[in-house]
Design an enzyme around this catalytic site. Structure first.
Site, PDB file in Angstrom:
ATOM      1  N   TYR A 155       0.838  -1.212   0.000  1.00  0.00           N
ATOM      2  CA  TYR A 155       0.000   0.000   0.000  1.00  0.00           C
ATOM      3  C   TYR A 155       0.876   1.266   0.000  1.00  0.00           C
ATOM      4  CZ  TYR A 155      -3.688   3.261   1.486  1.00  0.00           C
ATOM      5  OH  TYR A 155      -4.569   4.323   1.572  1.00  0.00           O
ATOM      6  N   LYS A 159       1.304   4.140  -2.888  1.00  0.00           N
ATOM      7  CA  LYS A 159       0.968   5.549  -2.629  1.00  0.00           C
ATOM      8  C   LYS A 159       2.181   6.461  -2.867  1.00  0.00           C
ATOM      9  CE  LYS A 159      -3.405   5.143  -1.623  1.00  0.00           C
ATOM     10  NZ  LYS A 159      -4.431   5.744  -2.462  1.00  0.00           N
TER      11      LYS A 159
HETATM   12  P1  NAP Z   1     -13.531   3.250   0.609  1.00  0.00           P
HETATM   13  O1  NAP Z   1     -14.603   3.761   1.493  1.00  0.00           O
HETATM   14  O2  NAP Z   1     -13.180   1.800   0.648  1.00  0.00           O
HETATM   15  O3  NAP Z   1     -13.850   3.708  -0.902  1.00  0.00           O
HETATM   16  C1  NAP Z   1     -13.047   3.318  -1.987  1.00  0.00           C
HETATM   17  C2  NAP Z   1     -13.941   2.912  -3.136  1.00  0.00           C
HETATM   18  O4  NAP Z   1     -13.097   2.541  -4.266  1.00  0.00           O
HETATM   19  C3  NAP Z   1     -14.759   1.642  -2.795  1.00  0.00           C
HETATM   20  O5  NAP Z   1     -16.095   1.757  -3.229  1.00  0.00           O
HETATM   21  C4  NAP Z   1     -14.011   0.568  -3.542  1.00  0.00           C
HETATM   22  O6  NAP Z   1     -14.781  -0.583  -3.845  1.00  0.00           O
HETATM   23  C5  NAP Z   1     -13.583   1.313  -4.784  1.00  0.00           C
HETATM   24  N1  NAP Z   1     -12.588   0.560  -5.529  1.00  0.00           N
HETATM   25  C6  NAP Z   1     -11.664  -0.314  -5.062  1.00  0.00           C
HETATM   26  N2  NAP Z   1     -10.982  -0.858  -6.059  1.00  0.00           N
HETATM   27  C7  NAP Z   1     -11.460  -0.337  -7.201  1.00  0.00           C
HETATM   28  C8  NAP Z   1     -11.168  -0.530  -8.576  1.00  0.00           C
HETATM   29  N3  NAP Z   1     -10.233  -1.384  -8.982  1.00  0.00           N
HETATM   30  N4  NAP Z   1     -11.876   0.170  -9.496  1.00  0.00           N
HETATM   31  C9  NAP Z   1     -12.839   1.042  -9.113  1.00  0.00           C
HETATM   32  N5  NAP Z   1     -13.176   1.253  -7.825  1.00  0.00           N
HETATM   33  C10 NAP Z   1     -12.493   0.567  -6.872  1.00  0.00           C
HETATM   34  O7  NAP Z   1     -12.152   3.993   0.942  1.00  0.00           O
HETATM   35  P2  NAP Z   1     -11.839   5.542   1.262  1.00  0.00           P
HETATM   36  O8  NAP Z   1     -11.382   5.594   2.664  1.00  0.00           O
HETATM   37  O9  NAP Z   1     -12.936   6.411   0.822  1.00  0.00           O
HETATM   38  O10 NAP Z   1     -10.542   5.737   0.346  1.00  0.00           O
HETATM   39  C11 NAP Z   1     -10.533   6.526  -0.839  1.00  0.00           C
HETATM   40  C12 NAP Z   1      -9.081   6.805  -1.215  1.00  0.00           C
HETATM   41  O11 NAP Z   1      -8.436   7.496  -0.140  1.00  0.00           O
HETATM   42  C13 NAP Z   1      -8.255   5.523  -1.462  1.00  0.00           C
HETATM   43  O12 NAP Z   1      -7.380   5.731  -2.542  1.00  0.00           O
HETATM   44  C14 NAP Z   1      -7.464   5.388  -0.171  1.00  0.00           C
HETATM   45  O13 NAP Z   1      -6.265   4.677  -0.344  1.00  0.00           O
HETATM   46  C15 NAP Z   1      -7.229   6.840   0.176  1.00  0.00           C
HETATM   47  N6  NAP Z   1      -6.917   7.049   1.592  1.00  0.00           N
HETATM   48  C16 NAP Z   1      -7.825   6.746   2.564  1.00  0.00           C
HETATM   49  C17 NAP Z   1      -7.462   6.929   3.894  1.00  0.00           C
HETATM   50  C18 NAP Z   1      -8.404   6.594   5.020  1.00  0.00           C
HETATM   51  O14 NAP Z   1      -7.975   6.659   6.187  1.00  0.00           O
HETATM   52  N7  NAP Z   1      -9.657   6.249   4.772  1.00  0.00           N
HETATM   53  C19 NAP Z   1      -6.206   7.450   4.226  1.00  0.00           C
HETATM   54  C20 NAP Z   1      -5.306   7.747   3.216  1.00  0.00           C
HETATM   55  C21 NAP Z   1      -5.673   7.556   1.885  1.00  0.00           C
HETATM   56  P3  NAP Z   1     -14.628  -1.841  -2.811  1.00  0.00           P
HETATM   57  O15 NAP Z   1     -15.168  -1.391  -1.500  1.00  0.00           O
HETATM   58  O16 NAP Z   1     -15.410  -2.935  -3.448  1.00  0.00           O
HETATM   59  O17 NAP Z   1     -13.157  -2.154  -2.719  1.00  0.00           O
END
Ligand code: NAP
Length: 270
Positions: A155, A159
């Site tokens: 991961y 990133k």
């Molecule tokens: P989330 O609630 O899991 O939302 C991510 C969405 O992307 C989910 O609906 C997921 O589907 C979808 N997804 C996964 N793989 C995909 C693919 N191959 N093609 C299209 N869609 C896909 O996560 P979030 O927390 O909102 O995260 C959003 C972004 O912020 C991510 O890039 C994450 O790495 C980044 N981020 C989050 C955090 C945090 O603390 N939450 C911190 C740093 C960075 P599935 O659920 O089916 O996988």
């Protein structure tokens, strides 16, 4: 209405940070293509936007797959009449595993989903934007791409790759009017951040702001980066992490004030 007349594609917008960005972009006047690997979620978000009086279209796509990305941009092009002002590369999956136990298939899956997807979508978007004199590409990186930690080999490496891709494309596409920036969130409360009470407590000890972030904290910055207010920003990684990256050890303020800990220790023996 800071995005009036603009068009945007937001990946992974079926839930979490992506959903919040889709709702905010629409509230600011943008037409939004809501895309997610989970099609039903994307449809629900697009329906919510339409109900609120906005313009949105849902597309089901796995953004790690080149053929599906090409189909996504074809469908988005039809909906947006061939224009594109903003792409948000938000889709991603969490991954936590011990390096010595990690299977190369899992490594490749995380790299494909979290990094190659950004390459694929940005290339498609860039080819459209260049025809109209520019646009804004916003990549969602992570504080895990800046700091060392345990269990984040795939991961965190993906990133960090997003951050470097952002710098390089900021330079390469800048002369074409395409700005490329990234947001590096710290811990944000979404479905992605399921953790035990001890993990949560240890995070909180390292967050000077004293709380986890909310999806809206990230969406607000994405809106700013999409607007002309950010027209002098490209190749930047914007931390939105409650101070996590800046913090090392955080001492209790009372101890700082009341316990003299500066200067030489006369009792120290090497
Ligand atoms: P989330 O609630 O899991 O939302 C991510 C969405 O992307 C989910 O609906 C997921 O589907 C979808 N997804 C996964 N793989 C995909 C693919 N191959 N093609 C299209 N869609 C896909 O996560 P979030 O927390 O909102 O995260 C959003 C972004 O912020 C991510 O890039 C994450 O790495 C980044 N981020 C989050 C955090 C945090 O603390 N939450 C911190 C740093 C960075 P599935 O659920 O089916 O996988």
């Amino acid at each position: 209405m800071r995005l009036e007349g603009k068009s945007a594609i937001i990946t992974g917008a079926g839930r979490g940070i992506g959903k919040e960005m889709a709702l905010r972009f629409s509230a600011e006047g943008a037409a939004v293509v809501v895309t997610d690997i989970v099609g039903d979620l994307a449809v629900d978000v697009a329906a919510e936007i339409t109900k609120r009086g906005g313009r949105a279209h849902a597309v089901t796509a796995d953004v790690s797959d080149q053929t599906q990305v090409e189909a996504l941009f074809d469908e988005a092009n039809n909906f947006l009449d061939g224009r594109l002002d903003v792409l948000v590369n938000n889709a991603g999956i969490a991954h936590h595993a011990a390096f010595l136990e990690l299977d190369v298939k899992d490594w490749q899956h995380v790299l494909n989903t979290n990094l190659t997807s950004v390459f694929l979508c940005t290339q498609q978007a860039g080819r459209i934007m260049v025809q109209y004199g520019g646009g804004s590409i916003i990549n969602i990186g992570s504080i895990s791409g800046q700091r060392g930690s345990t269990g984040r080999i795939a991961y965190g490496t993906a990133k960090a790759g997003i951050h470097q891709l952002t710098r390089i494309l900021g330079v390469e596409l800048g002369p074409m009017g395409i700005r490329v920036n990234a947001i590096a969130p710290g811990p944000i409360d979404t479905g992605m951040t399921k953790m035990g009470p001890d993990q949560r407590k240890r995070y909180l000890e390292r967050l000077p702001i004293g709380r986890f972030g909310a999806a809206g904290d990230i969406a607000a910055i994405a809106v700013f980066l999409a607007t002309e207010d950010a027209s002098f920003m490209t190749g930047s990684i914007v931390n939105a992490d409650g101070g996590f990256d800046a913090a090392g050890l955080i001492f209790d303020y009372d101890e700082l004030v009341n316990v003299k800990s500066d200067g030489r220790d006369p009792d120290f023996k090497p």
